[in-house]
Design an enzyme around this catalytic site. Sequence first.
Site, PDB file in Angstrom:
ATOM      1  N   SER A 177       0.734  -1.162  -0.244  1.00 36.94           N
ATOM      2  CA  SER A 177       0.119   0.012   0.049  1.00 36.94           C
ATOM      3  C   SER A 177       0.809   1.416   0.056  1.00 36.94           C
ATOM      4  O   SER A 177       1.747   1.478  -0.796  1.00 36.94           O
ATOM      5  CB  SER A 177      -1.267  -0.005   1.257  1.00 36.94           C
ATOM      6  OG  SER A 177      -2.132   0.890   1.159  1.00 36.94           O
ATOM      7  N   ASP A 310      -6.174  -3.892  -1.925  1.00 41.53           N
ATOM      8  CA  ASP A 310      -5.088  -3.632  -1.268  1.00 41.53           C
ATOM      9  C   ASP A 310      -4.168  -4.744  -0.562  1.00 41.53           C
ATOM     10  O   ASP A 310      -4.776  -5.851  -0.105  1.00 41.53           O
ATOM     11  CB  ASP A 310      -5.784  -2.761   0.066  1.00 41.53           C
ATOM     12  CG  ASP A 310      -4.369  -2.077   0.732  1.00 41.53           C
ATOM     13  OD1 ASP A 310      -3.642  -2.666   1.435  1.00 41.53           O
ATOM     14  OD2 ASP A 310      -4.444  -0.787   0.876  1.00 41.53           O
TER      15      ASP A 310
END
Length: 464
Positions: A177, A310
């Site tokens: 991320s 994610d």
Amino acid sequence: MPSSWKAGTAYTSWWPMKDNMEMIKALLVFGAEVDIPNDFGETPAFIASKNSKLVTRKALLTLLRTAGADSRSPRVQGVSAERCPAAARSFFSLGRSQPPAISFSSLELQDLMHISRARKPAFILSSMRDERRTRDHLLCLDGGGVKGLVIIQLLIAIEKASGIATKDLFDWVAGTSTGGILALAILHSKSMAYMRGVYFRMKDEVFRGSRPYESGPLEEFLKREFGEHTKMTDVKKPKVMLTGTLSDRQPAELHLFRNYEAPECVREPHVGQNVNLKPPTQPSEQLVWRAARSSGAAPTYFRPSGRFLDGGLLANNPTLDAMTEIHEYNQDLIRKGQGSKVKKLSVVVSLGTGRSPQVPVTCVDVFRPSNPWELAKTVFGAKELGKMVVDCCTDPDGRAVDRARAWCEMAGIQYFRLTPQLGTDIMLDEVDDTVLVNALWETEVYIYEHREQFQKLIQLLLSP
């Protein structure tokens, strides 16, 4: 706020705001020099000594002293310590190891450490990779949204202490991320001081409106920073991997975006895999900005990036997955008869985005209610239980760190986990500058308190 600001000049320019501790803290966080005089030859210590409020004067002088201000003379030109106000002379007589305890209502500056000394003189980074290095170094960067600023501050400290760019200190960089964005920034030779400013701008561009946020501003930001057509394999060193979650299958699967060819043992299609599952794009065709967008597609914050969510859902702390990847990559080389290219992993550095304080939870019980009161308890319990499940699955600390440390110890690898304890729980989409600067301040305090650990790390990273 430019990192080249000088505390002396800046402090004079906001003389009407000289009691603003947050502003002074921000200046120090952003690298202000505490001994540079203004146009009148006055140092910050001299200016602070003229403050009429006793408590504020002592606080400012203590702050500047513990931040590395020169205590020999509060004014550079024309005024000696003997001619300075008595308050200034009392400051210079204070023991450096025992600053007076001072209580502040907003920000706890009594925890101030000698953080600015490492910033003088301005450091110059070497961009030369040490090809004599016989062992590999791995850098792992957690997810955490805008709290990636904490990672940036830690990397700035490492770069300043070593004099070497992060790109050349490490052979492998793994990120999830926001950590993935920073891994790509390292790959493309962007300085961490630059990225710190980028993050303060990015949050205001990206986190606008309500969740889930529009993807357009984030994608435009990534294209602007990494190029719209840049491919993952355009830059070869260091080897970089970003975590993503393939959500077009059940169970979902961890995917690594790489700037190198994946080891044969993990290349799709896997044996027995459903033929209807489309394999991911190869690294040579994978766009950098898309990889970053996919790694950071945090549910409820952003919409999925195609079939990717994610990477933090499966590897918010990517350390063990990165170590597994390196082992499989080396085993692949050995099978191909290229064992001479294998380098033993010797140092693993794992950087976190700050640990949130633990708080008590009153109820996580979920049951069939029989009355309105029980219904309210069930709804509250379900909410707390859901948050607990998500937090446990994405927790980058705790057992994730324990496992990584244990595996490194078993393999004879030096392991460093660096992440400060934050005073408050900071959301991934925090936009308040005061909150973020305070997190950076807590990071600087953490760096000083763990200075011996940092020194050991630097020695290992610089060893051939």
